[in-house]
Motif scaffolding. Structure first.
Motif, PDB file in Angstrom:
ATOM      1  N   UNK A 122      -9.121 -15.327 -52.277  1.00  0.00           N
ATOM      2  CA  UNK A 122      -9.225 -15.991 -50.985  1.00  0.00           C
ATOM      3  C   UNK A 122     -10.401 -16.956 -50.971  1.00  0.00           C
ATOM      4  N   UNK A 123     -11.510 -16.516 -51.526  1.00  0.00           N
ATOM      5  CA  UNK A 123     -12.731 -17.314 -51.467  1.00  0.00           C
ATOM      6  C   UNK A 123     -12.691 -18.481 -52.444  1.00  0.00           C
ATOM      7  N   UNK A 124     -12.171 -18.235 -53.672  1.00  0.00           N
ATOM      8  CA  UNK A 124     -12.221 -19.265 -54.713  1.00  0.00           C
ATOM      9  C   UNK A 124     -10.860 -19.809 -55.111  1.00  0.00           C
ATOM     10  N   UNK A 125      -9.761 -19.256 -54.588  1.00  0.00           N
ATOM     11  CA  UNK A 125      -8.434 -19.750 -54.902  1.00  0.00           C
ATOM     12  C   UNK A 125      -7.944 -19.280 -56.268  1.00  0.00           C
ATOM     13  N   UNK A 126      -6.665 -19.518 -56.514  1.00  0.00           N
ATOM     14  CA  UNK A 126      -6.071 -19.154 -57.804  1.00  0.00           C
ATOM     15  C   UNK A 126      -4.865 -20.045 -58.050  1.00  0.00           C
ATOM     16  N   UNK A 127      -5.121 -21.320 -58.260  1.00  0.00           N
ATOM     17  CA  UNK A 127      -4.026 -22.273 -58.402  1.00  0.00           C
ATOM     18  C   UNK A 127      -3.220 -22.034 -59.671  1.00  0.00           C
ATOM     19  N   UNK A 128      -3.812 -21.382 -60.669  1.00  0.00           N
ATOM     20  CA  UNK A 128      -3.096 -21.133 -61.917  1.00  0.00           C
ATOM     21  C   UNK A 128      -2.040 -20.029 -61.760  1.00  0.00           C
ATOM     22  N   UNK A 129      -2.210 -19.195 -60.734  1.00  0.00           N
ATOM     23  CA  UNK A 129      -1.252 -18.105 -60.529  1.00  0.00           C
ATOM     24  C   UNK A 129      -0.415 -18.283 -59.286  1.00  0.00           C
ATOM     25  N   UNK A 130      -0.231 -19.514 -58.842  1.00  0.00           N
ATOM     26  CA  UNK A 130       0.468 -19.772 -57.597  1.00  0.00           C
ATOM     27  C   UNK A 130       1.966 -19.524 -57.751  1.00  0.00           C
ATOM     28  N   UNK A 131       2.570 -18.940 -56.715  1.00  0.00           N
ATOM     29  CA  UNK A 131       3.990 -18.595 -56.745  1.00  0.00           C
ATOM     30  C   UNK A 131       4.843 -19.760 -56.248  1.00  0.00           C
ATOM     31  N   UNK A 179      -4.602 -32.473 -32.137  1.00  0.00           N
ATOM     32  CA  UNK A 179      -3.755 -32.823 -33.280  1.00  0.00           C
ATOM     33  C   UNK A 179      -4.567 -32.831 -34.569  1.00  0.00           C
ATOM     34  N   UNK A 180      -5.752 -33.423 -34.525  1.00  0.00           N
ATOM     35  CA  UNK A 180      -6.592 -33.466 -35.721  1.00  0.00           C
ATOM     36  C   UNK A 180      -7.018 -32.064 -36.141  1.00  0.00           C
ATOM     37  N   UNK A 181      -7.337 -31.212 -35.175  1.00  0.00           N
ATOM     38  CA  UNK A 181      -7.683 -29.827 -35.489  1.00  0.00           C
ATOM     39  C   UNK A 181      -6.501 -29.106 -36.139  1.00  0.00           C
ATOM     40  N   UNK A 182      -5.298 -29.378 -35.631  1.00  0.00           N
ATOM     41  CA  UNK A 182      -4.098 -28.755 -36.196  1.00  0.00           C
ATOM     42  C   UNK A 182      -3.877 -29.203 -37.639  1.00  0.00           C
ATOM     43  N   UNK A 183      -4.034 -30.489 -37.891  1.00  0.00           N
ATOM     44  CA  UNK A 183      -3.868 -31.007 -39.245  1.00  0.00           C
ATOM     45  C   UNK A 183      -4.929 -30.428 -40.185  1.00  0.00           C
ATOM     46  N   UNK A 184      -6.150 -30.298 -39.697  1.00  0.00           N
ATOM     47  CA  UNK A 184      -7.213 -29.704 -40.506  1.00  0.00           C
ATOM     48  C   UNK A 184      -6.899 -28.254 -40.843  1.00  0.00           C
ATOM     49  N   UNK A 185      -6.408 -27.513 -39.837  1.00  0.00           N
ATOM     50  CA  UNK A 185      -6.060 -26.107 -40.082  1.00  0.00           C
ATOM     51  C   UNK A 185      -4.943 -26.000 -41.105  1.00  0.00           C
ATOM     52  N   UNK A 186      -3.939 -26.857 -40.986  1.00  0.00           N
ATOM     53  CA  UNK A 186      -2.822 -26.819 -41.930  1.00  0.00           C
ATOM     54  C   UNK A 186      -3.287 -27.155 -43.343  1.00  0.00           C
ATOM     55  N   UNK A 187      -4.154 -28.155 -43.465  1.00  0.00           N
ATOM     56  CA  UNK A 187      -4.648 -28.539 -44.790  1.00  0.00           C
ATOM     57  C   UNK A 187      -5.570 -27.466 -45.360  1.00  0.00           C
ATOM     58  N   UNK A 188      -6.333 -26.810 -44.493  1.00  0.00           N
ATOM     59  CA  UNK A 188      -7.187 -25.713 -44.952  1.00  0.00           C
ATOM     60  C   UNK A 188      -6.346 -24.587 -45.527  1.00  0.00           C
ATOM     61  N   UNK A 189      -5.179 -24.342 -44.925  1.00  0.00           N
ATOM     62  CA  UNK A 189      -4.273 -23.313 -45.450  1.00  0.00           C
ATOM     63  C   UNK A 189      -3.794 -23.694 -46.846  1.00  0.00           C
ATOM     64  N   UNK A 190      -3.387 -24.949 -47.004  1.00  0.00           N
ATOM     65  CA  UNK A 190      -2.927 -25.404 -48.317  1.00  0.00           C
ATOM     66  C   UNK A 190      -4.057 -25.353 -49.333  1.00  0.00           C
ATOM     67  N   UNK A 191      -5.234 -25.799 -48.924  1.00  0.00           N
ATOM     68  CA  UNK A 191      -6.368 -25.797 -49.831  1.00  0.00           C
ATOM     69  C   UNK A 191      -6.849 -24.403 -50.179  1.00  0.00           C
ATOM     70  N   UNK A 192      -6.648 -23.457 -49.258  1.00  0.00           N
ATOM     71  CA  UNK A 192      -7.052 -22.072 -49.500  1.00  0.00           C
ATOM     72  C   UNK A 192      -6.400 -21.521 -50.756  1.00  0.00           C
ATOM     73  N   UNK A 193      -5.130 -21.819 -50.937  1.00  0.00           N
ATOM     74  CA  UNK A 193      -4.407 -21.297 -52.088  1.00  0.00           C
ATOM     75  C   UNK A 193      -4.772 -22.030 -53.374  1.00  0.00           C
ATOM     76  N   UNK A 194      -5.222 -23.279 -53.236  1.00  0.00           N
ATOM     77  CA  UNK A 194      -5.547 -24.066 -54.426  1.00  0.00           C
ATOM     78  C   UNK A 194      -6.974 -23.855 -54.895  1.00  0.00           C
ATOM     79  N   UNK A 195      -7.933 -24.024 -53.994  1.00  0.00           N
ATOM     80  CA  UNK A 195      -9.344 -23.947 -54.396  1.00  0.00           C
ATOM     81  C   UNK A 195     -10.131 -22.886 -53.653  1.00  0.00           C
ATOM     82  N   UNK A 196      -9.533 -22.233 -52.648  1.00  0.00           N
ATOM     83  CA  UNK A 196     -10.216 -21.169 -51.948  1.00  0.00           C
ATOM     84  C   UNK A 196     -10.929 -21.641 -50.698  1.00  0.00           C
ATOM     85  N   UNK A 197     -11.330 -20.656 -49.868  1.00  0.00           N
ATOM     86  CA  UNK A 197     -11.939 -20.964 -48.577  1.00  0.00           C
ATOM     87  C   UNK A 197     -13.277 -21.667 -48.708  1.00  0.00           C
TER      88      UNK A 197
END
Length: 288
Positions: A122-131, A179-197
């Motif tokens: 969660x903190x650092x992500x795991x893009x190499x093991x993404x489903x 709207x900008x807050x919503x887009x930021x939240x959505x991108x944070x979700x995507x980024x969480x899985x790639x590089x972590x929180x």
């Protein structure tokens, strides 16, 4: 030597990692322009941490992580907006209290309800093991964010620089903020899985900050920021294979390095250019 450099392209997990990192980097780079111009760097940090309890609750409820994380991010943004209008506290204090509270609550949930979710992931992500399901979610998020920016980008810009004009043409600065807050939240979700929180904030700030130093036109700024996000995502994931290090760490470190170069060498706003301009301005005065 050439064959060794092509080795990462022989592995499916590396191809996926490079593609997803580039995709998230491009979207985060675009949004980073609005974050930098709005002065919301700390807000991006807050949302990237606020999604953690949503991940834990999503696992407990058996629903996709992205849904829980997105809902948690929006809830945090709503609480920040509510507190900001009802307390004398500065915005940075409100943001700090809310995001640390959410992050702490998420850590608490993970500690009392053991799961297969690793805190390190969660903190650092795991893009190499993404489903595959995660890849689909990230792709959908990326497409939606880009489409919304294409349709509402002008109104978002007006909300940043001329909210009075936005109201005059029937728009709502408050709606654009949400709207900008919503887009930021959505991108944070995507980024969480790639590089972590922890590292997603770098992807949501650094490309835009770098592009800001290099140009005074928003269109060029958006293109440069998206290019930096895409390039560092792709090359960072590629380089991490040979460096045997954290993919997210390599990506964000690469973005930081580019920022430092721009900070010093940018033709108009770099440190060297600023120093030369100051000397030219001081020259006539000293002569007089």
């Amino acid at each position: 030597m050439t064959e060794e450099l092509l080795v990462p392209f022989a592995y499916d997990y590396m191809l996926r990692a490079m593609a997803i990192s580039a995709l998230v980097g491009a979207v985060a780079g675009l949004l980073s322009c609005y974050v930098v111009l709005k002065g919301w760097s700390l807000m991006g940090d807050a949302l990237s941490h606020a999604v953690v309890p949503g991940v834990a609750l999503a696992w407990m409820g058996g629903i996709p992580f992205a849904i829980g994380a997105f809902a948690s991010g929006l809830l945090a943004a709503g609480i920040m907006a509510w507190l900001r209008g009802r307390t004398p506290l500065r915005e940075d204090a409100v943001i700090g209290v809310v995001f640390t509270s959410f992050f702490g609550f998420g850590l608490f949930l993970l500690s009392i309800f053991p799961s297969n979710i690793r805190l390190r992931t969660i903190v650092f992500g795991n893009v190499l093991g993404i489903a595959d399901s995660d890849i689909l979610q990230m792709a959908i998020i990326a497409v939606v964010v880009v489409l919304v920016l294409a349709v509402k980008g002008r109104d978002l810009m007006l909300s940043l620089f001329d909210p009075v004009q936005l109201k005059a043409i029937g728009g709502s600065p408050g709606a654009m903020r949400l709207l900008l807050l919503t887009l930021l939240a959505a991108t944070a979700v995507a980024g969480l899985q790639a590089v972590g929180a922890v590292l997603v904030i770098g992807m949501l700030v650094t490309p835009g900050a770098t592009a800001y130093l290099l140009t005074d036109r928003f269109g060029h700024m958006a293109g440069i920021a998206a290019g930096i996000g895409t390039g560092t995502g792709l090359l960072g994931a590629y380089a991490s294979y040979f460096l045997d290090g954290s993919t997210g760490g390599v990506i964000v470190a690469s973005q930081a390095l580019i920022f430092l170069v721009a900070l010093v060498l940018a033709p108009r706003h770099g440190m060297l250019a600023t120093r030369r301009a100051a000397r030219r301005a001081a020259g006539p005065e000293m002569a007089a």
